[in-house]
Design an enzyme around this catalytic site. Structure first.
Site, PDB file in Angstrom:
ATOM      1  N   HIS A   1       0.879  -1.198   0.000  1.00  0.00           N
ATOM      2  CA  HIS A   1       0.000   0.000   0.000  1.00  0.00           C
ATOM      3  C   HIS A   1       0.902   1.229   0.000  1.00  0.00           C
ATOM      4  O   HIS A   1       1.510   1.572   1.015  1.00  0.00           O
ATOM      5  CB  HIS A   1      -0.896   0.005   1.248  1.00  0.00           C
ATOM      6  CG  HIS A   1      -1.853   1.160   1.286  1.00  0.00           C
ATOM      7  ND1 HIS A   1      -3.204   0.982   1.523  1.00  0.00           N
ATOM      8  CD2 HIS A   1      -1.681   2.494   1.123  1.00  0.00           C
ATOM      9  CE1 HIS A   1      -3.810   2.162   1.514  1.00  0.00           C
ATOM     10  NE2 HIS A   1      -2.898   3.099   1.269  1.00  0.00           N
TER      11      HIS A   1
ATOM     12  N   LEU B   1       2.470   7.194  -4.433  1.00  0.00           N
ATOM     13  CA  LEU B   1       3.631   7.775  -5.117  1.00  0.00           C
ATOM     14  C   LEU B   1       3.328   9.136  -5.724  1.00  0.00           C
ATOM     15  O   LEU B   1       4.246   9.818  -6.173  1.00  0.00           O
ATOM     16  CB  LEU B   1       4.130   6.837  -6.224  1.00  0.00           C
ATOM     17  CG  LEU B   1       4.906   5.597  -5.780  1.00  0.00           C
ATOM     18  CD1 LEU B   1       5.329   4.780  -7.005  1.00  0.00           C
ATOM     19  CD2 LEU B   1       6.118   5.964  -4.936  1.00  0.00           C
ATOM     20  N   ARG B   2       2.023   9.511  -5.790  1.00  0.00           N
ATOM     21  CA  ARG B   2       1.630  10.794  -6.392  1.00  0.00           C
ATOM     22  C   ARG B   2       2.070  10.873  -7.852  1.00  0.00           C
ATOM     23  O   ARG B   2       2.239   9.864  -8.508  1.00  0.00           O
ATOM     24  CB  ARG B   2       2.183  11.998  -5.595  1.00  0.00           C
ATOM     25  CG  ARG B   2       2.058  11.886  -4.075  1.00  0.00           C
ATOM     26  CD  ARG B   2       0.654  11.786  -3.589  1.00  0.00           C
ATOM     27  NE  ARG B   2       0.592  11.933  -2.149  1.00  0.00           N
ATOM     28  CZ  ARG B   2      -0.384  11.489  -1.396  1.00  0.00           C
ATOM     29  NH1 ARG B   2      -1.404  10.835  -1.918  1.00  0.00           N
ATOM     30  NH2 ARG B   2      -0.377  11.674  -0.095  1.00  0.00           N
TER      31      ARG B   2
ATOM     32  N   ASN C   1      -5.288   7.271  -5.955  1.00  0.00           N
ATOM     33  CA  ASN C   1      -6.020   8.499  -5.591  1.00  0.00           C
ATOM     34  C   ASN C   1      -5.304   9.763  -6.058  1.00  0.00           C
ATOM     35  O   ASN C   1      -5.026  10.672  -5.283  1.00  0.00           O
ATOM     36  CB  ASN C   1      -6.329   8.546  -4.087  1.00  0.00           C
ATOM     37  CG  ASN C   1      -5.093   8.578  -3.199  1.00  0.00           C
ATOM     38  OD1 ASN C   1      -4.033   8.085  -3.588  1.00  0.00           O
ATOM     39  ND2 ASN C   1      -5.226   9.148  -2.026  1.00  0.00           N
TER      40      ASN C   1
ATOM     41  N   LYS D   1      -9.140  -0.394  -5.749  1.00  0.00           N
ATOM     42  CA  LYS D   1      -9.220   0.259  -4.437  1.00  0.00           C
ATOM     43  C   LYS D   1     -10.591   0.873  -4.221  1.00  0.00           C
ATOM     44  O   LYS D   1     -11.087   1.630  -5.057  1.00  0.00           O
ATOM     45  CB  LYS D   1      -8.144   1.362  -4.361  1.00  0.00           C
ATOM     46  CG  LYS D   1      -8.125   2.151  -3.056  1.00  0.00           C
ATOM     47  CD  LYS D   1      -7.665   1.320  -1.883  1.00  0.00           C
ATOM     48  CE  LYS D   1      -7.830   2.042  -0.554  1.00  0.00           C
ATOM     49  NZ  LYS D   1      -6.705   2.865  -0.177  1.00  0.00           N
TER      50      LYS D   1
ATOM     51  N   HIS E   1     -10.428   0.904   1.896  1.00  0.00           N
ATOM     52  CA  HIS E   1     -10.242   1.901   2.954  1.00  0.00           C
ATOM     53  C   HIS E   1     -11.458   1.765   3.874  1.00  0.00           C
ATOM     54  O   HIS E   1     -12.556   2.190   3.521  1.00  0.00           O
ATOM     55  CB  HIS E   1     -10.145   3.315   2.382  1.00  0.00           C
ATOM     56  CG  HIS E   1      -9.888   4.336   3.449  1.00  0.00           C
ATOM     57  ND1 HIS E   1      -8.701   5.028   3.561  1.00  0.00           N
ATOM     58  CD2 HIS E   1     -10.654   4.757   4.487  1.00  0.00           C
ATOM     59  CE1 HIS E   1      -8.751   5.828   4.613  1.00  0.00           C
ATOM     60  NE2 HIS E   1      -9.924   5.693   5.191  1.00  0.00           N
TER      61      HIS E   1
ATOM     62  N   HIS F   1      -4.561  -0.762   5.936  1.00  0.00           N
ATOM     63  CA  HIS F   1      -4.135   0.020   7.118  1.00  0.00           C
ATOM     64  C   HIS F   1      -5.078  -0.116   8.315  1.00  0.00           C
ATOM     65  O   HIS F   1      -5.678   0.855   8.749  1.00  0.00           O
ATOM     66  CB  HIS F   1      -3.913   1.488   6.761  1.00  0.00           C
ATOM     67  CG  HIS F   1      -4.937   2.135   5.874  1.00  0.00           C
ATOM     68  ND1 HIS F   1      -6.276   2.082   6.135  1.00  0.00           N
ATOM     69  CD2 HIS F   1      -4.799   2.855   4.729  1.00  0.00           C
ATOM     70  CE1 HIS F   1      -6.917   2.736   5.186  1.00  0.00           C
ATOM     71  NE2 HIS F   1      -6.043   3.211   4.314  1.00  0.00           N
TER      72      HIS F   1
ATOM     73  N   LEU G   1      -4.965   9.050   8.071  1.00  0.00           N
ATOM     74  CA  LEU G   1      -6.260   8.369   8.131  1.00  0.00           C
ATOM     75  C   LEU G   1      -6.105   6.924   7.684  1.00  0.00           C
ATOM     76  O   LEU G   1      -5.423   6.683   6.683  1.00  0.00           O
ATOM     77  CB  LEU G   1      -7.276   9.085   7.229  1.00  0.00           C
ATOM     78  CG  LEU G   1      -7.756  10.434   7.777  1.00  0.00           C
ATOM     79  CD1 LEU G   1      -8.542  11.191   6.722  1.00  0.00           C
ATOM     80  CD2 LEU G   1      -8.598  10.242   9.040  1.00  0.00           C
TER      81      LEU G   1
ATOM     82  N   ASP H   1       1.442   2.592   3.531  1.00  0.00           N
ATOM     83  CA  ASP H   1       0.610   3.792   3.344  1.00  0.00           C
ATOM     84  C   ASP H   1       1.474   5.048   3.413  1.00  0.00           C
ATOM     85  O   ASP H   1       1.005   6.105   3.848  1.00  0.00           O
ATOM     86  CB  ASP H   1      -0.530   3.852   4.375  1.00  0.00           C
ATOM     87  CG  ASP H   1      -1.634   4.813   3.962  1.00  0.00           C
ATOM     88  OD1 ASP H   1      -1.653   5.236   2.798  1.00  0.00           O
ATOM     89  OD2 ASP H   1      -2.474   5.145   4.824  1.00  0.00           O
TER      90      ASP H   1
ATOM     91  N   HIS I   1       3.002  14.419   1.670  1.00  0.00           N
ATOM     92  CA  HIS I   1       2.410  15.744   1.450  1.00  0.00           C
ATOM     93  C   HIS I   1       3.509  16.747   1.766  1.00  0.00           C
ATOM     94  O   HIS I   1       4.301  16.524   2.689  1.00  0.00           O
ATOM     95  CB  HIS I   1       1.232  15.998   2.401  1.00  0.00           C
ATOM     96  CG  HIS I   1       0.048  15.115   2.156  1.00  0.00           C
ATOM     97  ND1 HIS I   1      -0.878  15.374   1.171  1.00  0.00           N
ATOM     98  CD2 HIS I   1      -0.362  13.979   2.758  1.00  0.00           C
ATOM     99  CE1 HIS I   1      -1.817  14.432   1.190  1.00  0.00           C
ATOM    100  NE2 HIS I   1      -1.525  13.573   2.141  1.00  0.00           N
TER     101      HIS I   1
ATOM    102  N   ALA J   1      -3.893  14.562   5.517  1.00  0.00           N
ATOM    103  CA  ALA J   1      -3.630  13.326   6.263  1.00  0.00           C
ATOM    104  C   ALA J   1      -2.544  12.538   5.559  1.00  0.00           C
ATOM    105  O   ALA J   1      -2.596  12.363   4.339  1.00  0.00           O
ATOM    106  CB  ALA J   1      -4.905  12.491   6.331  1.00  0.00           C
TER     107      ALA J   1
HETATM  108  O1  DOR Z   1      -3.351   9.296   5.765  1.00  0.00           O
HETATM  109  C1  DOR Z   1      -3.734   9.005   4.642  1.00  0.00           C
HETATM  110  N1  DOR Z   1      -3.203   9.584   3.541  1.00  0.00           N
HETATM  111  N2  DOR Z   1      -4.725   8.131   4.500  1.00  0.00           N
HETATM  112  C2  DOR Z   1      -5.293   7.879   3.314  1.00  0.00           C
HETATM  113  O2  DOR Z   1      -6.197   7.091   3.270  1.00  0.00           O
HETATM  114  C3  DOR Z   1      -4.864   8.609   2.103  1.00  0.00           C
HETATM  115  C4  DOR Z   1      -3.508   9.097   2.242  1.00  0.00           C
HETATM  116  C5  DOR Z   1      -3.138  10.122   1.182  1.00  0.00           C
HETATM  117  O3  DOR Z   1      -3.403   9.892   0.011  1.00  0.00           O
HETATM  118  O4  DOR Z   1      -2.553  11.137   1.540  1.00  0.00           O
HETATM  119 ZN    ZN Z   2      -3.329   5.077   1.607  1.00  0.00          ZN
END
Ligand code: DOR
Ligand code: ZN
Length: 346
Positions: free
Chosen positions: A14, A17-18, A42, A100, A137, A175, A220, A248, A252, A264
């Site tokens: 999990h 990588l953005r 995502n 997902k 999730h 997670h 999260l 996970d 950011h 998060a």
């Molecule tokens: O803390 C988190 N960050 N939980 C998630 O489910 C998504 C992730 C994110 O994409 O930043």
């Molecule tokens: Zn995640």
């Protein structure tokens, strides 16, 4: 005293990588120590079709250091409009490894997720037929449900009904953060797996909230009480094949973490293996580290474990950067609040 351990090369089941400059900065952090990772879809906009997944995979491969053997295992982002035929084709082509499920509104970039779970039933039935795992999730988003209870309520109201309605669907509870998550996963049989992050093995909710708010520990699902962290430690170090590593790791920029409404995510790619070796040693379970990082995940995903190995060596406290620079700004590396003594030898 054991001061060297050699394990099959780990995989991260999990990972975020953005894209763009962030992808180029964080991909090498994971590729340094891991052979494969399940890549979260995502993005904005999300990875929803086979064509999206192919294009994203190519951008990831282009971002890897020269000569890297890292394999991104792609996923699709399940929406109420997901086309089962496109999904089945992408799976048959080996383009995607899993799908997902984000409940809409549950977390970062989940707005395109699922609100009405009945609408995705045909897709889930297709996935059960073709053997494509669903990564979940597991949090409800109802405003009347306390954020610390959202995982337990999700299991009861959403996950268990989906699994009963869709026999054969293979599910990964992503997670997990609670005793209820550990218990439900361990009783779920071979069609149910659960990932555990590095940071949830280390922090509880006091680390976020006591003595001043610590945005870098906010993720999260949010970390819970100490008793839940200890249950996660027991599960991860047990050797039970249900449980495997999904970091996970979710980068950011500091600017986005430190906003009045901060993002998060904990970024652990850089020091995850040093932290895990420390955790497993503390719990007298170094001999089970390999199961958690390198064997249980491939078994669930029906993939061979990696042939290559890595060696971790124990010594003086390891140094690692407190942040990594990206073209978008600095990203803080997770601080486990303890010295780390295990280093991956290169
Ligand atoms: O803390 C988190 N960050 N939980 C998630 O489910 C998504 C992730 C994110 O994409 O930043
Ligand atoms: Zn995640």
């Amino acid at each position: 005293m054991t001061d060297t351990i050699t394990i099959r090369t780990p995989d991260d089941w999990h990972l975020h990588l953005r894209d763009g400059a962030m992808l180029r900065a964080v991909a090498p952090e994971t590729a340094r120590h891991f052979a494969r990772a399940i890549i979260m879809p995502n993005l904005v906009p999300p990875v929803v079709t086979g064509a999206d997944a192919a294009a994203y995979r190519d951008r990831i491969l282009a971002a890897l250091p020269e000569g890297s053997g890292f394999t991104p295992l792609m996923t699709l982002y399940l929406t109420e409009d997901t086309d089962p035929a496109d999904l089945a084709q992408a799976h048959a082509d080996g383009l995607i490894t899993a799908v997902k499920l984000y409940p809409a509104g549950a977390t970062t970039n989940s707005a395109s997720g699922v609100t009405n779970f009945d609408k995705v039933r045909p897709v889930l039935e297709t996935m059960a037929d073709i053997g494509c795992p669903l990564c979940v999730h597991g949090e409800v988003v109802d405003s009347d449900i306390d954020i610390f209870d959202r995982e337990a309520v999700f299991i009861e109201r959403v996950l268990d009904p989906i699994r009963r309605a869709t026999p054969g669907l293979r599910v990964v509870m992503e997670h997990i953060t609670t005793i209820q998550g550990v218990e439900y996963a361990s009783e779920g049989g071979p069609e149910l797996g659960a990932t555990i992050t590095t940071h949830h093995l280390v922090i509880n909710r006091n680390h976020i909230l006591a003595g001043g708010i610590k945005p870098h520990y906010y993720c999260l699902p949010v970390a819970k009480r100490e008793e839940h962290r200890l249950a996660l430690r027991r599960a991860a170090t047990s050797g039970d094949p249900t449980f495997f590593l999904g970091t996970d790791s979710a980068p950011h920029t500091d600017a986005n973490k430190l906003l009045p409404c901060g993002c998060a995510g904990c970024f652990t790619a850089t020091n995850t293996l040093s932290i895990l070796a420390e955790v497993f040693e503390q719990d007298g379970a170094l001999d089970r580290l390999e199961s958690f990082t390198s064997l249980n995940g491939p078994k669930f995903y029906r993939l061979p474990p990696n042939d290559s190995t890595i060696t971790l060596t124990k010594g003086d406290p390891v140094s690692y950067p407190d942040h990594i620079d990206t073209g978008d700004g600095p990203v803080t590396v997770f601080d486990p609040l303890m010295p780390l003594h295990w280093q991956v030898s290169t």
